[in-house]
Design a protein around this motif. Sequence first.
Motif, short mmCIF file in Angstrom:
data_model
loop_
_atom_site.label_atom_id
_atom_site.label_comp_id
_atom_site.label_asym_id
_atom_site.label_seq_id
_atom_site.Cartn_x
_atom_site.Cartn_y
_atom_site.Cartn_z
N VAL B 91 0.92 -1.07 0.05
CA VAL B 91 0.09 0.06 -0.05
C VAL B 91 1.05 0.98 0.13
O VAL B 91 1.67 1.56 0.87
N VAL B 92 0.73 2.25 -1.05
CA VAL B 92 1.54 3.26 -1.18
C VAL B 92 0.42 4.36 -1.33
O VAL B 92 -0.58 4.41 -1.55
N VAL B 93 1.26 5.71 -1.31
CA VAL B 93 0.30 6.88 -1.49
C VAL B 93 0.91 7.60 -2.59
O VAL B 93 2.16 7.75 -2.96
N GLY B 109 6.17 7.51 -7.06
CA GLY B 109 7.54 7.40 -6.52
C GLY B 109 8.31 6.23 -7.21
O GLY B 109 9.66 6.29 -6.97
N GLY B 110 7.72 5.46 -8.18
CA GLY B 110 8.45 4.59 -8.75
C GLY B 110 9.00 4.98 -10.01
O GLY B 110 8.69 6.05 -10.54
N LYS B 111 9.42 3.95 -10.89
CA LYS B 111 9.98 4.64 -12.26
C LYS B 111 8.87 4.86 -13.10
O LYS B 111 8.94 5.69 -13.85
N PHE B 112 7.60 4.27 -13.03
CA PHE B 112 6.61 4.55 -13.86
C PHE B 112 5.32 4.87 -13.18
O PHE B 112 5.37 4.70 -11.91
N HIS B 113 4.46 5.49 -13.81
CA HIS B 113 3.15 5.99 -12.91
C HIS B 113 2.16 4.61 -13.35
O HIS B 113 2.47 3.74 -14.09
N LEU B 125 -11.28 14.06 -7.05
CA LEU B 125 -9.83 13.75 -7.36
C LEU B 125 -9.44 14.51 -8.26
O LEU B 125 -9.69 14.23 -9.47
N GLN B 126 -8.62 15.36 -8.21
CA GLN B 126 -8.12 16.48 -9.20
C GLN B 126 -6.72 16.45 -9.23
O GLN B 126 -6.06 15.60 -8.38
N PRO B 127 -5.94 16.87 -10.39
CA PRO B 127 -4.60 16.66 -10.38
C PRO B 127 -4.08 17.29 -9.11
O PRO B 127 -4.36 18.64 -9.04
N GLY B 128 -3.02 16.44 -8.55
CA GLY B 128 -2.72 17.35 -7.32
C GLY B 128 -2.91 16.50 -5.86
O GLY B 128 -2.59 16.70 -4.76
N SER B 129 -4.10 16.00 -6.12
CA SER B 129 -4.76 15.16 -4.92
C SER B 129 -3.98 13.80 -4.65
O SER B 129 -3.55 13.12 -5.75
N ARG B 130 -3.95 13.36 -3.35
CA ARG B 130 -3.30 12.26 -3.02
C ARG B 130 -4.24 11.25 -2.73
O ARG B 130 -5.22 11.51 -2.26
N VAL B 131 -3.83 9.96 -3.36
CA VAL B 131 -4.48 8.64 -3.14
C VAL B 131 -3.84 7.55 -2.45
O VAL B 131 -2.55 7.62 -2.68
#
Lengths: 268, 173
Positions: B91-93, B109-113, B125-131
Amino acid sequence: MLPAVSACLLGFRYSRAATVASPCGGHHYVTAPSAKPPQPQAGDVTEKILNQPLEKADFFRVAELFSLKDLFDARVHLGHKKGCRHRLMEPYLYGCRLDHDIINLDQTMEHLQLALNFTAHIAYRGGIILFVSRRRQFGHLVETTAKDCGEYAHTRYWQGGLLTNANIQYGPGVRLPDLIIFLSTLNNVFQQHVGIRDAAKMNIPTVGVVDSNCNPSLVTYPVPGNDDTPAAVELYCRLFKMTINRAKDRRKQMELIHGLSAPTSQIS
Amino acid sequence: MAALCRVVSGLRYRVRLSPRFLRNSFSSDSGPAESPISGFSAAFDHQEVLRRETQSNAAGPKASSLDPELSFAALLRRSPLIQMGPAKDAVVVGRVFRVVRDDLYIDFGGKFHCVCQRPAGADGLQPGSRVRLRLQDMELTARFLGASTDTTLLEAQAVLLGPLDGREHQIRD
């Protein structure tokens, strides 16, 4: 290599008239018969300006522009999975963690420093630099980077004879780039970009960011590193832009110091 | 001054553990603590910063070779990616950086999205929100018949668990 390049550049900097095509080390340069030879005093000073950076190892101090922590935070050390690995990238890898390759950042630091130093020298001598990347995600970024440092970019489809058939496709007397920087050495079908092979054919040095699935053999100054994450590519673009601007500013400063202070001076 | 030095050396171990603990809890950086620090702790932090600055000025550009904490091996070993272990069901943020109709492009935070479908009713959920995400794979690759190397999709795969802390409408960054 560098003194030969400088000798060619001195004579054929802004030549447009197509009279005689004389190949010089693979480049197709054209002599303009009406060009006046530079005056002796200006020639000596120009020689001095050109030779002074060659005396020190890191004349432009490019090692100060980045640190290991910057590379680490930009995720430059992350490679692809083990199955995507190219055999020739194995010397540049630190290891493989749970099937993911990790690129050795100590080696990357050295290679990046060599590449930036070389880029700075080329920019100092007034060379043409071409940024190439076929990654659509970073096309705009690469183009704006090239625009910001006054150089050129090619992020679209690469026509077959762009370098090798330039005299026929673009007219005789075309000046080819003196350095090509690849922000990603692969094209969209994961094959090596045609520009690498063509630049090697035309004796044009290349700087390339090679990921763990790329072939580093034909690249003159390979920089092992991640080329997929936006943070890493933004870091590379920023570093190249700063290096080129720094080198060009240094050149202007040297010309002012040595008295060739005309801003429209065309002698390199 | 001598008393301050003794107290500083005594507190050094205690203060060093807390930033590491914070780094392991949240995969993205959270910056300094939210609660205001005052008095002795503020002065101590300031002295630490000054001490590090003088050390780095004295050492010069060779600081990384002298300080083993800043070597690549040390940085890698303490990075959240390595400490996380296998990516399956971790589980990551993540942070949404692009939204294309119903698809959320999330960087964790990994190599890919990774790309996730927007769940029904989560219009906050907009650009910039954390999930919060449950990772399945850091990179989607497979070896097909007749190929010499794997084919990669240049994407990670994760299941969207929901916005961070249930605060859908709060946009950070």
